[in-house]
Structures are given as structure tokens and as C-alpha cells.
Write an enzyme that holds these catalytic residues in place. Structure first.
Site, short mmCIF file in Angstrom:
data_model
loop_
_atom_site.label_atom_id
_atom_site.label_comp_id
_atom_site.label_asym_id
_atom_site.label_seq_id
_atom_site.Cartn_x
_atom_site.Cartn_y
_atom_site.Cartn_z
CB THR A 154 -0.91 0.00 1.25
OG1 THR A 154 -1.50 1.28 1.40
CG2 THR A 154 -0.13 -0.32 2.52
CG ASP A 155 -1.16 4.95 -1.00
OD1 ASP A 155 -1.67 4.34 -0.04
OD2 ASP A 155 -1.78 5.80 -1.68
CD GLU A 156 -3.17 3.64 4.73
OE1 GLU A 156 -2.85 3.55 5.92
OE2 GLU A 156 -4.35 3.59 4.33
CE1 TYR A 205 -3.37 -2.37 6.08
CE2 TYR A 205 -3.17 -0.03 5.56
CZ TYR A 205 -3.30 -1.35 5.14
OH TYR A 205 -3.36 -1.65 3.80
CB ALA A 246 3.76 0.15 11.60
CE LYS A 249 -0.25 -4.39 3.20
NZ LYS A 249 -0.70 -5.73 2.69
NE ARG A 262 -8.97 6.37 9.80
CZ ARG A 262 -9.01 5.90 8.55
NH1 ARG A 262 -8.03 6.18 7.71
NH2 ARG A 262 -10.01 5.17 8.13
CG HIS A 290 -7.34 11.36 9.15
ND1 HIS A 290 -8.56 11.97 9.05
CD2 HIS A 290 -7.22 10.62 8.02
CE1 HIS A 290 -9.16 11.62 7.94
NE2 HIS A 290 -8.35 10.79 7.29
P1 NAD Z 1 -10.13 -6.78 2.73
O1 NAD Z 1 -10.08 -6.44 4.19
O2 NAD Z 1 -11.34 -6.49 1.95
O3 NAD Z 1 -9.83 -8.35 2.55
C1 NAD Z 1 -8.84 -9.02 3.27
C2 NAD Z 1 -9.06 -10.53 3.08
O4 NAD Z 1 -8.01 -11.21 3.76
C3 NAD Z 1 -10.38 -11.05 3.67
O5 NAD Z 1 -11.01 -11.94 2.77
C4 NAD Z 1 -9.95 -11.77 4.94
O6 NAD Z 1 -10.81 -12.85 5.29
C5 NAD Z 1 -8.57 -12.28 4.53
N1 NAD Z 1 -7.70 -12.52 5.68
C6 NAD Z 1 -7.48 -11.70 6.75
N2 NAD Z 1 -6.64 -12.28 7.60
C7 NAD Z 1 -6.29 -13.48 7.07
C8 NAD Z 1 -5.42 -14.52 7.48
N3 NAD Z 1 -4.76 -14.46 8.63
N4 NAD Z 1 -5.29 -15.59 6.68
C9 NAD Z 1 -5.98 -15.69 5.51
N5 NAD Z 1 -6.82 -14.74 5.08
C10 NAD Z 1 -6.97 -13.64 5.85
O7 NAD Z 1 -8.85 -6.09 2.13
P2 NAD Z 1 -8.65 -5.40 0.68
O8 NAD Z 1 -9.12 -4.01 0.75
O9 NAD Z 1 -9.14 -6.30 -0.37
O10 NAD Z 1 -7.06 -5.36 0.62
C11 NAD Z 1 -6.31 -6.47 0.11
C12 NAD Z 1 -4.84 -6.15 0.19
O11 NAD Z 1 -4.55 -4.97 -0.57
C13 NAD Z 1 -4.34 -5.87 1.61
O12 NAD Z 1 -3.08 -6.45 1.74
C14 NAD Z 1 -4.24 -4.35 1.67
O13 NAD Z 1 -3.22 -3.96 2.56
C15 NAD Z 1 -3.87 -4.02 0.23
N6 NAD Z 1 -4.31 -2.69 -0.26
C16 NAD Z 1 -5.62 -2.31 -0.13
C17 NAD Z 1 -6.03 -1.09 -0.69
C18 NAD Z 1 -7.46 -0.63 -0.60
O14 NAD Z 1 -7.76 0.50 -1.00
N7 NAD Z 1 -8.40 -1.44 -0.13
C19 NAD Z 1 -5.09 -0.28 -1.35
C20 NAD Z 1 -3.76 -0.71 -1.44
C21 NAD Z 1 -3.39 -1.93 -0.91
O1 DAU Z 2 -4.15 4.07 0.48
C1 DAU Z 2 -4.39 2.72 0.51
C2 DAU Z 2 -5.20 2.34 1.72
O2 DAU Z 2 -6.54 2.79 1.47
C3 DAU Z 2 -5.19 0.83 2.00
O3 DAU Z 2 -3.89 0.45 2.35
C4 DAU Z 2 -6.17 0.47 3.12
O4 DAU Z 2 -6.23 -0.92 3.27
C5 DAU Z 2 -7.54 1.00 2.75
O5 DAU Z 2 -8.45 0.73 3.79
C6 DAU Z 2 -7.48 2.50 2.47
O6 DAU Z 2 -7.18 3.22 3.69
P1 DAU Z 2 -7.89 4.62 4.06
O7 DAU Z 2 -7.77 4.81 5.51
O8 DAU Z 2 -7.43 5.71 3.17
O9 DAU Z 2 -9.42 4.23 3.61
P2 DAU Z 2 -10.84 4.51 4.30
O10 DAU Z 2 -11.87 4.14 3.30
O11 DAU Z 2 -10.93 3.93 5.67
O12 DAU Z 2 -10.86 6.10 4.47
C7 DAU Z 2 -10.67 6.96 3.34
C8 DAU Z 2 -10.68 8.38 3.86
O13 DAU Z 2 -12.00 8.72 4.31
C9 DAU Z 2 -9.78 8.62 5.06
O14 DAU Z 2 -9.21 9.92 4.95
C10 DAU Z 2 -10.71 8.56 6.27
C11 DAU Z 2 -12.01 9.09 5.69
N1 DAU Z 2 -13.25 8.54 6.29
C12 DAU Z 2 -13.40 7.18 6.34
C13 DAU Z 2 -14.55 6.61 6.87
C14 DAU Z 2 -14.68 5.11 6.95
C15 DAU Z 2 -14.29 9.38 6.71
O15 DAU Z 2 -14.17 10.63 6.62
N2 DAU Z 2 -15.41 8.82 7.22
C16 DAU Z 2 -15.59 7.48 7.34
O16 DAU Z 2 -16.65 7.04 7.87
#
Ligand code: NAD
Ligand code: DAU
Length: 339
Positions: A125-127, A153, A155, A157, A276, A279
Site C-alpha cells: 500500500t501507499d500508506e 496498519y 507499520a 504493511k 481519526r 489521520h
Molecule cells: P479486505 O479487508 O477487503 O480483505 C482481506 C481478506 O483477507 C479477507 O477476505 C480476509 O478474510 C482475509 N484474511 C485476513 N486475515 C487473514 C489470514 N490471517 N489468513 C488468511 N486470510 C486472511 O482487504 P482489501 O481491501 O481487499 O485489501 C487487500 C490487500 O490490498 C491488503 O493487503 C491491503 O493492505 C492491500 N491494499 C488495499 C487497498 C485498498 O484501498 N483497499 C489499497 C492498497 C493496498
Molecule cells: O491508500 C491505501 C489504503 O486505502 C489501504 O492500504 C487500506 O487498506 C484501505 O483501507 C485504504 O485506507 P484509508 O484509511 O485511506 O481508507 P478509508 O476508506 O478507511 O478512508 C478513506 C478516507 O475517508 C480517510 O481519509 C478517512 C475518511 N473517512 C473514512 C470513513 C470510513 C471518513 O471521513 N469517514 C468514514 O466514515
């Protein structure tokens, strides 16, 4: 080829499985997922009907389970999506983030070594780069930006990424890493910003914006992310990191107002709530490396992607209404009840 996809019952992993089944029908896909609160077998309903797909319920941090699966399937490629992924939850309970994201990655890396996988790909992730100031729109994350994490989170990753790179250097394991910006699209769990706002707006419920709503995220349609991972794991150089993002920066408030407008709802639903902790202010990816080396470019604009996403949530109410009826209720009360 056999491709092991961990975390495939989640948002991006699920979309990735459909991308593979559609674009590489000659490959076999094995999904390992623990089915935590974020994993949903309903997401994989269509995949489960296909002969070249197998689902296994199991934990990436359970060495015996991982070893047995690698022995049975002998995967050529391992793509690790499995993670605890929601920042708000890591504020409540950091421990499970370290267990799954760090220990789980190490166990997968060891199994990949023992079984001579041809490529281990880590979905990061970019985080891991921390955040950028709001008043410096000229700054972007490149692959050389130092790691500077803000939350347990991110940290965890970053720790996983460092382990992956260490296995490349120490054991010559063929690895790659993609670091992507925020995804959106179908099957996105409704605790995250975009699906939460769509579900709440459809129910005429308050739309909880953290702080002032000025934080910026760089949104990418999930299918574009899947295409990038597919390209990197098949053609990317070993040992390399590739940033993935499409220059689609929006403030949270802009995103929420777009959803409100598209659904024909009132902006009066927008409610400002306590911010948050820690944040991150702004994320912004420079995708030059993946574009120039591998020819990847995003195909979906934000306007088109958000419309498609909203339509998907309208057409698939059952999928998210089942989630809202379960564990999510108690989570929502804990997270937003006193905010
Ligand atoms: P998600 O939370 O929707 O899905 C995570 C999946 O992993 C779930 O199906 C869960 O059951 C499974 N899981 C959790 N712990 C597990 C374990 N111990 N063993 C096996 N399976 C397990 O997450 P997502 O948003 O699809 O993200 C997927 C990946 O992409 C993550 O590694 C996240 O860090 C990365 N990522 C997410 C985003 C985003 O915007 N969502 C952006 C960049 C990177
Ligand atoms: O940048 C990649 C990351 O994006 C991934 O690594 C994470 O797994 C993914 O969850 C996501 O993280 P964010 O924290 O950016 O996503 P989230 O959807 O939780 O929040 C997006 C923004 O919106 C953030 O600035 C917090 C804000 N927010 C979020 C929620 C859930 C709100 O203002 N209100 C809300 O209720």
C-alpha cells in the site's frame, strides 16, 4: 500455472480472482482465506462454479495449514492479498494486524522458499510512505520515498514489505511488490469510505466525515489495480517495487458530495465527526515506473468508476445488506456511536 491467491474472499483479492479467471482461463487459481469479518464467500459465488478454481479456508499465519496447501498445490505464483486492512480497526486492536500482516507474510515467504515458487508477489500500500502535506501538490510518492508509517496498519504493511525484500536478498527468492493507492469498486466492504457513504446515503442515514473532510486520497478503480498486479507478477522485474495509482486525487468531502449528487440525496446528510487518530493528510502516487517499464495505465476515470460502483451497489443490495445485518452492526455502534 497454479496461482495461489491469499485473501481472495476480500475486496481486491475477489476482484483479482475474477480478473484472472476471465483473462487467463488456462491457469488454475487456488484461494486461501481465513474468512475473517472481511472475507465473504458470497463474493466468490461465481468463481466457485468453475473447475479451475479451488477455495480453502485457512490462516496464512498457521504454518501447518500453509505447508499442507503448498505441498498439495505446488503453486507457481503466490499473490498475497491477505491482511487486516482497515485503519480504524487497528486503532482498536493492533495485535491482529501484526500477526496477520507480518507473521503471516513471513510464513508465506518461508513456504515459497521451501517449494521453489517462481514468483512471490506482495500486495502492499501507499500508506507505507506515510502522508504528504496538503499545501504541497507538487509532491508525490515514488518507489524511493522513505518508509514513514503513521498507524499500526501501515507499520505492519511496511514490516511485511521489508521481510519480502530481505528474502530476495538473503535467499534469492524471486519477489515483487506493488504499492497501490486507495481502491474502490464492486465487493468493497461497507466499513470503508465509498461503500459506507453509498449504503448510508441509500438509507438516508448521516454521512460521517472525519475532521474537516479535507484529507486527500488518490482513488483507483479496482480493476485497474488488478491489471497492474497481473502485469507485475508475470512480467515485472524480480526484487522490484512498483507504485500503482492513477493521479485521481480527491478530498474526502468531494468524494462524499459526488456520491450524494449521483444518488439524488441531500448534502444535509453530511455530518462532521471526530477525526481519526493520526489521520494521514494526503496520499498521491507517482506511477512513472510501472507505466514506463510495463506500459500500465489506468483505464477507468473517477467519474466513470464511481458511477459503475454506485450502480453495482444498487444492483447487488443483497451482498451488502447481508453484511450490514451481521457483525458490522456492533462495529458501527462502537465506531460511530459516541463520535
Ligand atoms: P479486505 O479487508 O477487503 O480483505 C482481506 C481478506 O483477507 C479477507 O477476505 C480476509 O478474510 C482475509 N484474511 C485476513 N486475515 C487473514 C489470514 N490471517 N489468513 C488468511 N486470510 C486472511 O482487504 P482489501 O481491501 O481487499 O485489501 C487487500 C490487500 O490490498 C491488503 O493487503 C491491503 O493492505 C492491500 N491494499 C488495499 C487497498 C485498498 O484501498 N483497499 C489499497 C492498497 C493496498
Ligand atoms: O491508500 C491505501 C489504503 O486505502 C489501504 O492500504 C487500506 O487498506 C484501505 O483501507 C485504504 O485506507 P484509508 O484509511 O485511506 O481508507 P478509508 O476508506 O478507511 O478512508 C478513506 C478516507 O475517508 C480517510 O481519509 C478517512 C475518511 N473517512 C473514512 C470513513 C470510513 C471518513 O471521513 N469517514 C468514514 O466514515
Amino acid at each position: 500455472m497454479t496461482i495461489l491467491v491469499t485473501g481472495g474472499a476480500g475486496f481486491i483479492g475477489g476482484n483479482f480472482i475474477y480478473y484472472q479467471l476471465k483473462n487467463h482461463p488456462e491457469d488454475r487459481i487456488v484461494c486461501l482465506d481465513k474468512l475473517t469479518y472481511a472475507g465473504n464467500l458470497e463474493t466468490l459465488e461465481e468463481a466457485l462454479k468453475q473447475d479451475n478454481f479451488r477455495f480453502v479456508k485457512g490462516d496464512i499465519a498457521d504454518m501447518d495449514c500453509v505447508e499442507q496447501l503448498f505441498s498439495e498445490e505446488k503453486p507457481d505464483i503466490v499473490v498475497n492479498f491477505a491482511a487486516e486492512s482497515h485503519v480504524d480497526r487497528c486503532v482498536e486492536d493492533p495485535g491482529i494486524f501484526v500477526r496477520t500482516n507480518v507473521l503471516g507474510t513471513q510464513i508465506l515467504l518461508d513456504a515459497s522458499r521451501r517449494h521453489n515458487v517462481k514468483r512471490y508477489h506482495q500486495v502492499s500500500t501507499d500508506e507505507v510512505y506515510g502522508d504528504l502535506p496538503l499545501d504541497r501538490p507538487d509532491l508525490f510518492f515514488t518507489e524511493e520515498t522513505p518508509l514513514h508509517t503513521s498507524s499500526p496498519y501501515s507499520a505492519s504493511k511496511a514490516g511485511a514489505d521489508l521481510l519480502v525484500l530481505s528474502y530476495a536478498r538473503t535467499f534469492k527468492l524471486p519477489v515483487s511488490i506493488t504499492r497501490c493507492s486507495n481502491n474502490y469498486g464492486p465487493y468493497h466492504y461497507p466499513e470503508k469510505l465509498i461503500p459506507l457513504m453509498i449504503a448510508n446515503a441509500l438509507g438516508d442515514k448521516p454521512l460521517p466525515v472525519y475532521g474537516t473532510g479535507e484529507n486527500v486520497r488518490d482513488w483507483l478503480y479496482v480493476e485497474d489495480h488488478c491489471a497492474a498486479i497481473d502485469l507485475v507478477m508475470r512480467k515485472g522485474r524480480e526484487g522490484q517495487i512498483y507504485n500503482v495509482g492513477g493521479h485521481n486525487e480527491r478530498t474526502n468531502l468531494e468524494v462524499v458530495k459526488t456520491i450524494v449528487r449521483e444518488l439524488g440525496k441531500s448534502e444535509d446528510l453530511i455530518t462532521y465527526v471526530t477525526d481519526r487518530p493520526g489521520h494521514d493528510r494526503r496520499y498521491a502516487i507517482d506511477p512513472t515506473k510501472i507505466s514506463t517499464e510495463l506500459g500500465w495505465l489506468p483505464k477507468t476515470t473517477f467519474d466513470e468508476g464511481i458511477r459503475r460502483t454506485i450502480q453495482w451497489y444498487l444492483d447487488n443490495r443483497e451482498w451488502w445488506e447481508h453484511i450490514l445485518a451481521g457483525e458490522y452492526q456492533t462495529y458501527y455502534e462502537r465506531m460511530y456511536g459516541k463520535r
